[in-house]
Design a protein around this motif. Structure first.
Motif: not given
Length: 195
Positions: A87-94, A141-148, A156-160, A187-194
């Motif tokens: 597949m050859l594309t400009s898209w780079d979404e997981k 990058g997406e896997l790391r974000k999902e783990r966090k 917090e997940r709902e807010v995120y 959001l500040r707490i979420i940012k620190s955890k992420m």
């Protein structure tokens, strides 16, 4: 030595010409078919093709907006026995990357990495499933974000999730029946955890 027989499926004539010209410099690969739309790609005799280089977004019809019909082509070719599609594309979404591999695609390249096309064709021909470094970076990058995200509390997940959907602090507060100050604090707490 027999050359690797390549079909290119690309709806942009200029890009098609650029890819074809670039591939023609290779001694072991030959472009045997060019398809400019889904219909031409689906009519191909798969017995005469070794590898397919397929654009993810093909125009539906003259003047229509592009869609992800490359996925449909990949599925169809896989069912016909052509199991070496890049597949050859400009898209780079997981999610799109993973969906492509679900259809039987063996490699996923962004158009910015066109220099790697010949090696990707050779790997596909040898039956190797591989990922270009650009795609690997997106997926990691997406896997790391999902783990966090998993370490967030349910609230917090709902807010995120709402923030990821593009809602601002006031909209999130209204939706969750909370004060804007509470949402800011969360959001500040979420940012620190992420981080």
């Amino acid at each position: 030595m027999d050359k690797i027989k390549l079909m290119i499926v690309e709806d942009d004539p200029v890009w098609m010409q650029c890819i074809s010209d670039y591939i023609e410099k290779e001694n072991d690969i030959i472009v045997v078919k060019q398809a400019y739309n889904k219909e031409e790609a689906l009519q191909v005799d798969c017995n005469n093709i070794d590898v397919v280089l397929l654009d993810l977004t093909l125009l539906k019809d003259e003047g229509d907006e592009e869609n992800l019909s490359g996925l449909e082509v990949a599925r169809h070719l896989y069912k016909k026995g052509l199991k070496k599609t890049i597949m050859l594309t400009s898209w780079d979404e997981k999610d799109i990357i993973l969906e492509c591999f679900d259809t039987g695609v063996v490699n996923y390249l962004t158009k910015t990495s066109y220099r790697d096309i010949p090696d990707a064709i050779r790997e596909a021909f040898r039956g190797k499933v591989s990922l270009h470094a650009d795609v690997t970076n997106v997926l990691v990058g997406e896997l790391r974000k999902e783990r966090k995200v998993k370490i967030l509390t349910p609230t917090e997940r709902e807010v995120y999730t709402l923030r990821e959907q593009g809602l601002n602090k006031s909209q999130i507060a209204d939706k969750l029946y909370k004060s804007v100050e509470t949402i800011k604090r969360q959001l500040r707490i979420i940012k620190s955890k992420m981080q």
